[in-house]
Structures are given as C-alpha cells and as structure tokens.
Design a protein around this motif. Structure first.
Motif, PDB file in Angstrom:
ATOM      1  N   GLY A 178       0.361  -1.217  -0.274  1.00 25.50           N
ATOM      2  CA  GLY A 178       0.134   0.053  -0.028  1.00 25.50           C
ATOM      3  C   GLY A 178       1.234   1.498  -0.135  1.00 25.50           C
ATOM      4  O   GLY A 178       0.224   2.645  -0.182  1.00 25.50           O
ATOM      5  N   ARG A 179       2.578   1.058   0.044  1.00 31.73           N
ATOM      6  CA  ARG A 179       3.176   2.152   0.117  1.00 31.73           C
ATOM      7  C   ARG A 179       3.247   2.754  -0.943  1.00 31.73           C
ATOM      8  O   ARG A 179       2.937   2.676  -2.360  1.00 31.73           O
ATOM      9  N   LYS A 180       3.422   4.428  -1.180  1.00 31.77           N
ATOM     10  CA  LYS A 180       3.358   5.011  -2.705  1.00 31.77           C
ATOM     11  C   LYS A 180       4.907   5.113  -2.731  1.00 31.77           C
ATOM     12  O   LYS A 180       5.872   4.651  -1.358  1.00 31.77           O
ATOM     13  N   ILE A 181       5.055   4.781  -3.595  1.00 29.60           N
ATOM     14  CA  ILE A 181       6.666   4.537  -4.218  1.00 29.60           C
ATOM     15  C   ILE A 181       6.494   5.614  -5.491  1.00 29.60           C
ATOM     16  O   ILE A 181       5.741   6.247  -6.375  1.00 29.60           O
ATOM     17  N   GLN A 182       8.693   5.684  -6.090  1.00 28.90           N
ATOM     18  CA  GLN A 182       8.462   7.466  -6.855  1.00 28.90           C
ATOM     19  C   GLN A 182       9.880   6.562  -7.206  1.00 28.90           C
ATOM     20  O   GLN A 182      11.223   6.212  -6.470  1.00 28.90           O
ATOM     21  N   PHE A 183      10.613   6.287  -8.423  1.00 32.39           N
ATOM     22  CA  PHE A 183      11.880   5.784  -8.760  1.00 32.39           C
ATOM     23  C   PHE A 183      12.690   6.183 -10.427  1.00 32.39           C
ATOM     24  O   PHE A 183      11.470   6.730 -10.419  1.00 32.39           O
ATOM     25  N   GLU A 184      13.397   6.801 -10.211  1.00 32.75           N
ATOM     26  CA  GLU A 184      14.103   7.245 -11.518  1.00 32.75           C
ATOM     27  C   GLU A 184      14.607   6.787 -12.023  1.00 32.75           C
ATOM     28  O   GLU A 184      15.039   5.609 -11.854  1.00 32.75           O
ATOM     29  N   THR A 185      13.964   6.796 -13.722  1.00 32.79           N
ATOM     30  CA  THR A 185      15.562   5.693 -14.725  1.00 32.79           C
ATOM     31  C   THR A 185      15.313   6.845 -15.575  1.00 32.79           C
ATOM     32  O   THR A 185      15.197   7.955 -16.037  1.00 32.79           O
ATOM     33  N   VAL A 186      16.395   6.160 -16.228  1.00 31.15           N
ATOM     34  CA  VAL A 186      17.210   6.940 -17.362  1.00 31.15           C
ATOM     35  C   VAL A 186      17.031   5.970 -18.737  1.00 31.15           C
ATOM     36  O   VAL A 186      17.353   4.712 -18.543  1.00 31.15           O
ATOM     37  N   ASP A 187      16.090   6.598 -19.803  1.00 30.44           N
ATOM     38  CA  ASP A 187      16.236   5.057 -20.435  1.00 30.44           C
ATOM     39  C   ASP A 187      16.270   5.897 -21.857  1.00 30.44           C
ATOM     40  O   ASP A 187      16.389   7.496 -22.402  1.00 30.44           O
ATOM     41  N   VAL A 188      17.044   4.750 -22.747  1.00 29.07           N
ATOM     42  CA  VAL A 188      17.038   4.924 -24.461  1.00 29.07           C
ATOM     43  C   VAL A 188      16.501   4.634 -25.209  1.00 29.07           C
ATOM     44  O   VAL A 188      16.707   3.248 -25.269  1.00 29.07           O
ATOM     45  N   MET A 189      15.986   5.179 -26.426  1.00 27.93           N
ATOM     46  CA  MET A 189      14.709   4.152 -27.172  1.00 27.93           C
ATOM     47  C   MET A 189      15.077   4.642 -28.049  1.00 27.93           C
ATOM     48  O   MET A 189      15.224   6.314 -29.065  1.00 27.93           O
ATOM     49  N   SER A 190      15.621   3.914 -29.238  1.00 25.94           N
ATOM     50  CA  SER A 190      15.636   4.286 -30.772  1.00 25.94           C
ATOM     51  C   SER A 190      14.262   3.663 -32.242  1.00 25.94           C
ATOM     52  O   SER A 190      14.053   3.194 -31.129  1.00 25.94           O
ATOM     53  N   VAL A 191      13.909   4.511 -32.247  1.00 26.80           N
ATOM     54  CA  VAL A 191      12.753   4.754 -32.706  1.00 26.80           C
ATOM     55  C   VAL A 191      13.132   4.724 -34.548  1.00 26.80           C
ATOM     56  O   VAL A 191      13.749   5.328 -35.175  1.00 26.80           O
ATOM     57  N   ARG A 192      12.466   4.044 -35.523  1.00 23.61           N
ATOM     58  CA  ARG A 192      12.432   3.821 -37.023  1.00 23.61           C
ATOM     59  C   ARG A 192      10.586   3.360 -37.264  1.00 23.61           C
ATOM     60  O   ARG A 192      10.756   2.335 -36.764  1.00 23.61           O
ATOM     61  N   ASP A 193      10.923   4.348 -38.218  1.00 21.77           N
ATOM     62  CA  ASP A 193       9.430   4.415 -39.597  1.00 21.77           C
ATOM     63  C   ASP A 193       8.208   4.627 -38.393  1.00 21.77           C
ATOM     64  O   ASP A 193       7.093   4.004 -37.955  1.00 21.77           O
ATOM     65  N   GLY A 194       8.365   5.004 -36.375  1.00 23.26           N
ATOM     66  CA  GLY A 194       7.316   5.400 -35.834  1.00 23.26           C
ATOM     67  C   GLY A 194       7.090   4.771 -34.956  1.00 23.26           C
ATOM     68  O   GLY A 194       5.856   4.545 -34.504  1.00 23.26           O
ATOM     69  N   LYS A 195       8.047   3.632 -35.079  1.00 27.24           N
ATOM     70  CA  LYS A 195       8.525   2.207 -33.853  1.00 27.24           C
ATOM     71  C   LYS A 195       9.500   2.102 -32.665  1.00 27.24           C
ATOM     72  O   LYS A 195      11.055   2.601 -33.417  1.00 27.24           O
ATOM     73  N   ILE A 196       9.216   2.136 -32.002  1.00 24.75           N
ATOM     74  CA  ILE A 196      10.549   1.795 -30.973  1.00 24.75           C
ATOM     75  C   ILE A 196      11.321   0.184 -31.156  1.00 24.75           C
ATOM     76  O   ILE A 196      10.592  -0.464 -31.470  1.00 24.75           O
TER      77      ILE A 196
END
Length: 148
Positions: free
Chosen positions: A103-121
């Motif tokens: 029942g706890r509220k959580i938060q955590f950080e992320t760093v993502d790198v995504m490649s996108v080709r023709d509108g898709k990840i």
C-alpha cells in the motif's frame, strides 16, 4: 525528413509510450508503438529481451502499481535515438518481484534510451533506480540517511 524533425518525431513516439502505455495502461497502443523485432539491451530479471518481454514487464508493473505513471523531466534526441530522464510513481497494490502489496506510495528514477524507426520503438537501453524502489517497499534495509 530533416534531422530536427526526425528527432522530434522520435521523441513524440517515446513520450506516447511513457504517457499512454506505461502511464495509461493502453496496451493497444503498445503494439502500435513497438516494432516486432524490438530488442531490449537491458531487460529486467526474468524477462526476455524482445517485444513480448517488454509487454510482460509493463503488465507486471501495472498489476503491482495500478496508478503507475511517470513525470518526464527531459528528453534529448539525436536522430532516431531518444534519451529520457523520468521519475515513475505509483501505489504498491499488487505483488511485485515476490513482494506482497504494501500500500506504499513509491517513486524511482530512470534514464532510458530508445531507438525509433518508421514510428516504432526498435531498441531500448535503460537504467532504473530499483535499489531505491526495493527500499521503499521494505525489501531492502534503509540507508542510514533514511532511518531517522
């Protein structure tokens, strides 16, 4: 398409994933946004590094944290590669990595790198502060700074 407009288009795809799929639980949009040959270079434990593994992770997160959502702090793009720094939030209402709901509220950080080709990840690399998340869920001892 110019490099600037290609970058902006790629950022929009990644933002849609963060807001509509991860934050909104709209898994119909997931199929629209992820390429069939998607590769996750940093899959979470127990997940396959493909489209099915990413969808499974998103489902696990939504089941554990039904109000799961992210605040995007910033995005940078270089052509088709988008880097996003964000903080995820949620309330632990379902089992997560063997941890019963707290029942706890959580938060955590992320760093993502995504490649996108023709509108898709097509690819993903990411780092998430899961250590902090596990501490918030009581699955790891708190640091000295958080004990007081």
């Amino acid at each position: 398409m110019t490099k600037i407009s290609a970058s902006e288009a790629a950022k929009a795809v990644v933002r849609r994933n963060t807001e509509e799929v991860q934050g909104g639980g709209n898994f119909k949009v997931f199929d629209e946004l992820f390429a069939d040959d998607f590769i996750d270079h940093t899959p979470q434990p127990g997940r396959t590094p493909d489209k099915a593994g990413a969808l499974e992770l998103y489902n696990v997160l939504r089941a554990a944290f039904p109000d799961f959502h992210a605040d995007i702090h910033w995005q940078l793009a270089d052509g088709d590669r988008v880097t996003t720094y964000k903080t995820y939030h949620g309330t632990h209402k379902g089992e997560f990595f063997g941890i019963a709901p707290t029942g706890r509220k959580i938060q955590f950080e992320t760093v993502d790198v995504m490649s996108v080709r023709d509108g898709k990840i097509t690819e993903h690399w990411g780092v998430a502060n899961l250590f902090s998340l596990m501490q918030q869920l009581g699955a790891w001892p708190p640091t000295a700074a958080t004990r007081s």
